[in-house]
Design a protein around this motif. Structure first.
Motif, PDB file in Angstrom:
ATOM      1  N   SER A  13      10.105  -4.423 -10.006  1.00 51.68           N
ATOM      2  CA  SER A  13       8.740  -4.900  -9.819  1.00 51.68           C
ATOM      3  C   SER A  13       7.933  -4.947 -11.113  1.00 51.68           C
ATOM      4  CB  SER A  13       8.018  -3.983  -8.824  1.00 51.68           C
ATOM      5  OG  SER A  13       7.695  -2.740  -9.437  1.00 51.68           O
ATOM      6  N   GLY A  14       6.715  -5.491 -10.987  1.00 54.87           N
ATOM      7  CA  GLY A  14       5.754  -5.442 -12.081  1.00 54.87           C
ATOM      8  C   GLY A  14       5.114  -4.084 -12.236  1.00 54.87           C
ATOM      9  N   ALA A  15       5.289  -3.222 -11.218  1.00 57.29           N
ATOM     10  CA  ALA A  15       4.863  -1.812 -11.257  1.00 57.29           C
ATOM     11  C   ALA A  15       3.360  -1.614 -11.353  1.00 57.29           C
ATOM     12  CB  ALA A  15       5.572  -1.048 -12.373  1.00 57.29           C
ATOM     13  N   GLY A  16       2.583  -2.549 -10.786  1.00 55.59           N
ATOM     14  CA  GLY A  16       1.176  -2.242 -10.604  1.00 55.59           C
ATOM     15  C   GLY A  16       1.038  -1.106  -9.601  1.00 55.59           C
ATOM     16  N   ILE A  17       0.066  -0.235  -9.828  1.00 47.38           N
ATOM     17  CA  ILE A  17      -0.155   0.925  -8.958  1.00 47.38           C
ATOM     18  C   ILE A  17      -1.642   0.962  -8.612  1.00 47.38           C
ATOM     19  CG2 ILE A  17      -0.057   3.447  -8.793  1.00 47.38           C
ATOM     20  CD1 ILE A  17       2.228   3.356 -10.844  1.00 47.38           C
ATOM     21  N   TRP A  18      -1.947   0.860  -7.322  1.00 48.11           N
ATOM     22  CA  TRP A  18      -3.346   0.874  -6.874  1.00 48.11           C
ATOM     23  C   TRP A  18      -3.683   2.264  -6.345  1.00 48.11           C
ATOM     24  CZ3 TRP A  18      -6.631   1.420  -2.649  1.00 48.11           C
ATOM     25  CH2 TRP A  18      -7.898   0.856  -2.772  1.00 48.11           C
ATOM     26  N   VAL A  19      -4.378   3.033  -7.153  1.00 47.50           N
ATOM     27  CA  VAL A  19      -4.832   4.375  -6.776  1.00 47.50           C
ATOM     28  C   VAL A  19      -6.263   4.530  -7.263  1.00 47.50           C
ATOM     29  CG1 VAL A  19      -4.554   6.850  -7.165  1.00 47.50           C
ATOM     30  CG2 VAL A  19      -2.534   5.431  -6.790  1.00 47.50           C
ATOM     31  N   PRO A  20      -7.249   4.467  -6.377  1.00 44.46           N
ATOM     32  CA  PRO A  20      -8.640   4.604  -6.797  1.00 44.46           C
ATOM     33  C   PRO A  20      -8.922   5.963  -7.443  1.00 44.46           C
ATOM     34  CG  PRO A  20      -8.521   3.688  -4.587  1.00 44.46           C
ATOM     35  CD  PRO A  20      -7.133   4.152  -4.948  1.00 44.46           C
TER      36      PRO A  20
END
Length: 611
Positions: free
Chosen positions: A105-112
């Protein structure tokens, strides 16, 4: 608080022995050592049953505190957490590689509210994050589980950075997918891994699952760079970003590094953390079932080096084995048609093994009809998941009737939901068609084909792409009404002139404009289609993986249909029902929750002496 890892007198197997020869036992020790009843991998080896012709036990048992199924992002985060809490841990992986879909993957990580974005000055708060997630997810997922994700996500990111070589970068400007919702962030909350030197993995680097689309040799490219690389032929910043990618590659080569970014860096960094924590990762070890005794999950049955082995889990089993995107049977049972395994970009080993085993143990299942959808072009070698291509000005999506049916720049999951909702025999939307012209091809990178260069001939031969001198001829080739296609393009061209898409509001959202062309006015998402030849690309419901799986609570414990907990069983990642429900909060809404609930599961086991 992270409890320091104790130094046991009998340590888990050395990583150097994890790839032992076929005649070796699960800990990498010799057959003679097995027959002497040696202590293996920090756990007691118990033999049972008859010996085979070579004198090796037909069945074996080993014991750990925690057994993790799957060496993807959720599994490796869980294993690292468990090890650092002082629990003897092993990771079981059926593939010959580690990293799973995360490595591809592109390894974006969504963690506010994580420390990376707060240090960068992102004005995020827990209240904003909670309001936004609640609006995105709705009541499909219990509020307690949403709250657990938001509460533990920032701590997970901090933990990973302190217990592995991973560092992260804010993907500045990559908007939340619904920035106009309460609490939404127009500049985004997503992060991605910073550059990592693959040399730190030693021989394990050879076992890293390859990228979905490999980075060209000599370049170091981050996920956030792709926006600008697509525009490099028409935008000075695109040229500058291209030059920076080359410079990073040159500098890494001069330092003797093997640079990793995106999913390669994420998986590599987590694996490096496990190496430092002496956590064995058993590759080529298929998982067949859970061991349930007295209503409690007490271990797993695997095949290790050709030998059936019961791996007992004294404290708990964490299933992070991924979804079922490559199971034709499960996709046909749970999901809408048309569907299949040929349109997904998930790791090929994701065949739902963990989910099926959990169901046999009594687990309820959630969201099995859904996936991390996105429009894809079924190219002859593999499907291509479209991001920028459908958002850039000078293209439209049409259905089988030659009509637009959606905002092309909308979040990719939403586009496919619309395709399925509106598809019928009288109004086909699967496949849909991405229509462009030569001006579009002259300006923008398409997949990995540079502007002005011809598309590969095999794309045309496979029926994934078509080209024609006129719109009428193109319509005939793809089987849509010519008059309707001409009328659709004419109407869209009028919208491009005024800058307002009156039908689907493309370009109204900040998110729509992320992959757009800022030099196109008055709307960077809209440009007329007028320069022949014209092109059509077949669009099907692709996905990054399925998002349905075992029902879990706020502590990542697996639940039965009546809401009771299955003792000893935890799930995270795509083996569990997604905390995002049927939606998608932002780039990294798959990996952020996967890693967080792996972390939550391991901490819950460590905090529960009777687990």
């Amino acid at each position: 608080m992270v409890v320091p890892q104790p130094q046991p007198s009998a340590r888990p197997s050395s990583p150097a022995t994890e790839g032992a020869a076929p005649g070796a036992t699960p800990g990498g020790h010799s057959r003679r050592a097995v027959l002497r009843g040696a202590v293996v991998a920090g756990a007691f080896l118990v033999t049972s049953g008859a010996l085979d012709r070579a004198g090796v036990p037909a069945h074996a048992e080993v014991e750990y505190d925690v057994v993790v199924i799957g060496a993807g992002a959720s599994g490796m985060t869980a294993a690292l957490t468990a090890a650092k809490r002082g629990l003897r841990t092993v990771v079981i992986e059926k593939a010959p590689t580690f990293g799973g879909s995360a490595a591809r993957s592109g390894a974006g990580i969504w963690v506010p509210c994580n420390e990376v974005i707060l240090a960068a000055g992102v004005p995020d708060t827990p209240a904003k994050a909670a309001a936004y997630l609640a609006r995105v997810v709705g009541d499909v997922v219990p509020a307690q589980r949403q709250a657990a994700y938001l509460a533990n996500g920032p701590a997970m990111i901090s933990f990973v950075m302190r217990n592995s070589p991973l560092r992260f970068r804010w993907m500045e400007g990559y908007s939340d997918y619904y920035p106009e919702f309460p609490g939404g962030m127009p500049d985004g909350r997503s992060i991605e891994p910073d550059q990592l030197d693959g040399n730190i993995l030693g021989a394990e680097l050879a076992h890293l699952n390859p990228s979905y689309i490999p980075t060209p040799d000599g370049l170091v490219v981050f996920s956030a760079d792709y926006k600008w690389l697509t525009l490099s032929a028409v935008n000075p910043k695109g040229l500058a970003v291209s030059a920076a990618c080359v410079q990073r590659g040159v500098e890494a080569a001069l330092r003797g590094e093997k640079p990793l970014t995106m999913g390669q860096a994420l998986a590599g960094g987590l694996r490096a953390g496990l190496l430092s924590a002496d956590v064995p990762v058993w590759l080529n070890t298929p998982f067949s079932d859970l061991r349930v005794e007295g209503g409690r999950v007490t271990g797993v049955v695997v095949t290790r080096n050709g030998q059936q082995t019961l791996v007992r889990a004294r404290r708990g089993v964490i299933v992070g084995s991924g979804g079922f995107e490559h199971s034709e049977t499960m996709r046909r049972e749970f999901q809408r048609q048309p569907i299949g395994t040929g349109w997904t970009v998930g790791a090929k080993e994701n065949t739902g093994d963990g989910i099926q085993a959990g169901e046999r143990a009594g687990a309820a299942l959630d969201l099995m009809d859904d996936a991390w959808w996105g429009p894809a072009i079924p190219l002859p070698d593999q499907p291509y998941f479209c991001l920028a291509e459908r958002t850039l000005p000078g293209c439209i999506l049409v259905n089988g009737g030659g009509r637009r049916f959606v905002n092309e720049g909308a979040p990719y999951s939403d586009v496919v939901h619309v395709m399925y909702e509106r598809d019928s025999a009288t109004s086909p939307h699967i496949p849909a068609w991405l229509i462009t012209d030569q001006q579009y091809r002259n300006r923008y990178l398409f997949k990995d084909v540079a502007p002005l260069l011809p598309l590969p001939e095999e794309w045309y031969q496979s029926g994934a792409a078509f080209r024609a001198a006129t719109l009428d001829e193109l319509a005939r080739k793809i089987g849509v009404p010519a008059q309707a296609l001409r009328a659709t393009v004419l109407r869209f061209n009028g919208f491009a002139l005024t800058g307002r898409d009156l039908d689907f509001h493309r370009g109204d959202s900040v998110y729509d404009r992320y992959y757009a062309d800022p030099y196109v006015k008055p709307n960077p998402c809209l440009a007329a289609l007028w320069l022949p030849p014209f092109y059509a690309f077949k669009i099907v419901p692709g996905d990054l993986g399925t998002k349905g799986g075992m029902r879990t609570d706020a502590r990542a414990r697996v639940l039965r249909a009546d809401g009771t907990v299955i003792p000893g069983l935890y799930a995270a990642g795509n083996a569990s029902g997604a905390v995002m429900g049927h939606s998608y909060a932002g780039a990294g809404s798959t990996l952020g929750p996967a890693m967080t609930f792996g972390y939550v599961a391991a901490n819950d086991i460590a905090a529960s002496p009777g687990a």
